[in-house]
Design a protein around this motif. Structure first.
Motif, PDB file in Angstrom:
ATOM      1  N   THR A  95       0.819  -1.208   0.000  1.00 53.29           N
ATOM      2  CA  THR A  95       0.000   0.000   0.000  1.00 53.29           C
ATOM      3  C   THR A  95       0.855   1.261   0.000  1.00 53.29           C
ATOM      4  OG1 THR A  95      -1.838  -1.104   1.090  1.00 53.29           O
ATOM      5  CG2 THR A  95      -1.751   1.281   1.317  1.00 53.29           C
ATOM      6  N   ARG A  96       1.939   1.263   0.778  1.00 51.76           N
ATOM      7  CA  ARG A  96       2.767   2.468   0.844  1.00 51.76           C
ATOM      8  C   ARG A  96       3.386   2.809  -0.514  1.00 51.76           C
ATOM      9  NH1 ARG A  96       8.735   1.479   3.262  1.00 51.76           N
ATOM     10  NH2 ARG A  96       9.214  -0.382   2.072  1.00 51.76           N
ATOM     11  N   ASN A  97       3.709   1.784  -1.302  1.00 50.39           N
ATOM     12  CA  ASN A  97       4.265   2.058  -2.625  1.00 50.39           C
ATOM     13  C   ASN A  97       3.208   2.664  -3.534  1.00 50.39           C
ATOM     14  OD1 ASN A  97       5.395  -0.558  -1.394  1.00 50.39           O
ATOM     15  ND2 ASN A  97       7.074   0.211  -2.649  1.00 50.39           N
ATOM     16  N   MET A  98       1.965   2.207  -3.348  1.00 49.26           N
ATOM     17  CA  MET A  98       0.894   2.763  -4.159  1.00 49.26           C
ATOM     18  C   MET A  98       0.636   4.224  -3.778  1.00 49.26           C
ATOM     19  SD  MET A  98      -2.929   1.389  -4.837  1.00 49.26           S
ATOM     20  CE  MET A  98      -2.324  -0.097  -5.515  1.00 49.26           C
ATOM     21  N   VAL A  99       0.666   4.505  -2.497  1.00 51.44           N
ATOM     22  CA  VAL A  99       0.490   5.884  -2.040  1.00 51.44           C
ATOM     23  C   VAL A  99       1.606   6.758  -2.623  1.00 51.44           C
ATOM     24  CG1 VAL A  99       0.581   7.369   0.011  1.00 51.44           C
ATOM     25  CG2 VAL A  99      -0.793   5.279   0.033  1.00 51.44           C
TER      26      VAL A  99
END
Lengths: 415, 301
Positions: A95-99
């Motif tokens: 998720t953090r990479n997507m953010v």
């Protein structure tokens, strides 16, 4: 010609990498030696054709596991536009990479597998799009070839998605039925779906207007560097160098310096060998002010008629990005444009289950958790609310023990 | 764009200037890695736009393999004189003389990989905490994943799995002593963008970028400039060709392409029509699918 930055949400199973590969392939953006490397690779589709997904897998581990781990940036251009794609992983553990990928995008492509429709992952990705304030969304209903290019399947999926878009207050949502694998409606309009009267994905991306929704009129320029040549002929030269975040500055405008509150007027705007009358959002310039003002890196020049928020207590959405959980007892650093100051996360208001959108009380905040917190800063930040001004409503948290970027903040309210 | 003209080159330029000024603001001892190639020449122009009429807040650093094209060295020296900035040269030959690296042998010997040691030694000697480089994400698939601020440990290593998230336009350059950050202001530019910018800004380039006659040999299917730095033997047949170079690296690893392009306009049409990517002319990337990723992990640019 201008630039459109977009990001793609979806997992490999939805054909995300194939979709990007298809865009690159069909716009002739893959060069012969890359294609040769691709053809000699062992990964092939079931029918023996090239697996276009390989184009976006950059790291050894990604090729080995057939998944996307990190954000990959890809570039292509047509006669109308230059495109920058942030290709992000879709699994919840990334998720953090997507953010990260979404933070710089003006437009999001959300992939939905036509066989499965709107699923948990679709909700999660759409939530992140709304959280990051991306105003333009294209929902690609992919793998239409697997459902006999059925209009009924397509219609029932978009009806379901419309409810979600309403709930998340997504501003501009568009729908396109595609098959990335076969190339339907990616660059060319599909011959298999006469019932679809809209544009192909590429044509849509070429003409979508991202200016009107994305631009804030609030004039802000964080000072990055003070240019002082200190030579004989330029003895009194003091230029404030920075990039205009939003709005427009004109010569003679009244400005206020945050946080000192000092006021002045713009004497001159300089850009290398030019002296323009105005500096607009996105431009890196040097500003000269009248009178003696004390300004250094970390200060922000704003238009005097529209000041920034004035508080050290900020309500913000936080996405946690570190393996070590948030510790509300310690002091972190907050970096907001060119300003860094100390801060504490003084309270966790709630956490969001990003698969169901339900809010929960929470005591802890771990990797990939998202929720609402209260931040208390040591110095005043010259910030706006994220919804009013994306460029000036965001910040990162840094753990001073490790120097890692541990959190992404979107300011929601001044307290 | 509605009321003012701000096209894609302006946007790329403004982003790069913003990044260079962040380097100036966040680091104590930065440096700009200057190879004499078009990308680092572009960086110099961007630094002029970021900091003039002040001085650059960093010196230029050239990692000199000793196997350069003379045209590049001449260009470098003239440019440094024109802009009046400081140049530091880190020499691979010195590293060899000091016994820190060993010259490769055999037909494909190159000093390209030896540069990494000289680079790391130069960083340590001058205690640079940030090194600005001209790498672009469109060059290669490992580079496509690298951050604009790319943190290296004290051994210069890049760890692709532990990259910091890089959000909005906020760059986190905080490091511990001994670490340093590689910074890539033109990450989002493509080869064509660089050429279009060079044309727009009327930037002068080393002559080897343009079509000229040169003695070459064929090595691994590519044209290499015949020079004392290539280990040539009787099987190598030297012939004369009309060529130019698309990248400028060490003479032992930079291949020429056949070309009639004498003007920047010719080059731009050539690239637009070309079906071979820029790094396709670099033997150093051809070793394996993950060649660049592995070299970056080891401390390469």
């Amino acid at each position: 010609m201008n630039i459109l930055k977009f990001f793609t949400a979806g997992s490999v199973d939805d054909g995300k990498s194939t979709l990007i590969g298809r865009l690159l392939y069909d716009t002739d953006s893959i060069l012969a030696d890359q294609l040769e490397a691709l053809q000699s690779s062992n990964r092939k589709n079931d029918d023996g054709s090239i697996d276009l997904a390989i184009l976006t897998d950059g790291l050894r581990a990604e090729r080995e596991q057939g998944i996307t781990i990190d954000v990959a940036y890809k570039y292509f251009q047509t006669e109308k536009r230059k495109f920058i794609i942030a290709d992000t992983p879709g699994h919840i553990q990334y998720t953090r990479n997507m953010v990260t990928g979404a933070s710089t995008a003006n437009l999001a492509i959300i992939l939905v597998d036509a066989r499965n429709g709107v699923v948990e992952q679709t909700i999660r990705h759409s939530y992140l799009v709304s959280l990051l304030g991306i105003k333009h969304v294209v929902v690609c209903i992919n793998k239409m070839d697997m459902v006999n290019y059925s209009e009924d399947v397509y219609s029932s999926i978009i009806n379901k998605y419309k409810d979600l878009a309403k709930q998340l207050k997504l501003a501009d949502v568009n729908y396109i039925p595609v098959s990335a694998l076969k190339g339907d409606n990616i660059v060319q309009n599909s011959v298999n779906m006469d019932w679809y009267k809209g544009e192909s994905l590429l044509h849509f991306l070429e003409k979508v207007d991202t200016d009107n929704l994305d631009k804030s009129q609030l004039a802000r320029m964080p000072v990055q560097w003070v240019i002082r040549p200190q030579t004989d002929e330029l003895h009194d030269y003091r230029g404030y160098a920075g990039r205009v975040l939003s709005g427009t500055f004109k010569v003679n405008d009244n400005v206020t310096i945050i946080p000192s509150g000092a006021t002045s007027t713009i004497k001159r705007i300089e850009f290398f060998d030019q002296f323009p009358d105005a500096a607009h959002a996105g431009q890196s310039v040097t500003i000269h002010l009248n009178g003696d003002v004390d300004i250094s890196r970390g200060d922000t020049i704003v238009n005097a008629s529209a000041l920034t928020q004035d508080t050290k207590l900020i309500e913000a959405d936080l996405c946690w990005m570190d393996g070590r959980a948030l510790d509300t007892s310690i002091t972190y650093l907050i970096q907001h444009n060119s300003k860094t100051t100390k801060c504490k996360v003084s309270e966790i208001l709630h956490k969001v289950d990003i698969n169901t959108l339900e809010k929960h009380d929470a005591d802890e905040f771990k990797l990939n958790d998202i929720g609402r917190v209260i931040i208390k800063t040591a110095d005043t930040l010259a910030f706006d609310l994220y919804d009013d001004n994306r460029a000036n409503g965001s910040a990162i948290l840094v753990d001073s023990r490790t120097n890692l970027t541990v959190g992404a903040l979107m300011f929601r309210a001044a307290m | 764009m509605s009321e003012y003209n701000f096209d894609y080159l302006d946007e790329l330029e403004a982003e790069a200037i913003h990044i260079l000024r962040e380097v100036a603001g966040q680091f104590e001892k930065p440096a700009l890695l200057f190879s004499g190639g078009k990308d680092s020449i572009t960086l110099v122009r961007l630094a002029e736009k970021a900091f003039r009429p002040g001085k650059f807040p960093f010196p230029l650093v050239h990692i000199d393999t000793g196997h350069n094209f003379q045209e590049t060295i001449d260009y470098r020296d003239q440019m440094v004189e024109r802009i009046g900035e400081r140049l530091i040269v880190g020499s691979v030959q010195d590293s060899i003389n000091d016994g820190k690296v060993v010259e490769q042998t055999g037909k494909n010997a190159s000093r390209n990989s030896l540069q990494t040691i000289t680079l790391l030694d130069t960083i340590a000697k001058y205690e640079f905490d940030a090194c600005i480089g001209g790498a672009r994400r469109d060059e290669e698939k490992a580079r496509a994943k690298e951050r604009i601020f790319s943190v290296r440990d004290e051994f210069g290593q890049w760890d692709p799995k532990r990259q910091r998230p890089e959000l909005w336009n906020i760059y986190n350059g905080r490091i511990h002593k001994g670490e340093n950050v590689r910074i890539f202001p033109i990450s989002n530019w493509t080869e064509l963008d660089v050429w279009n910018y060079i044309r727009r800004e009327k930037i002068e380039l080393p002559s080897i970028y343009f079509s000229h006659k040169r003695d070459v040999i064929t090595r691994n299917g590519q044209l290499m400039a015949a020079s004392p730095f290539l280990n040539m033997d009787n099987e190598d047949i030297v012939f004369n060709k009309q060529v130019r170079f698309r990248t400028v690296g060490d003479m032992s690893c930079t291949a020429a392409v056949e070309s009639e392009a004498v003007l920047i306009d010719d080059i731009i049409s050539e690239i637009s029509a070309s079906k071979i990517s820029e790094r396709g002319a670099r033997l150093d990337d051809k070793v394996s699918e993950a060649a660049m990723e592995d070299r970056k992990k080891g401390g390469y640019f």
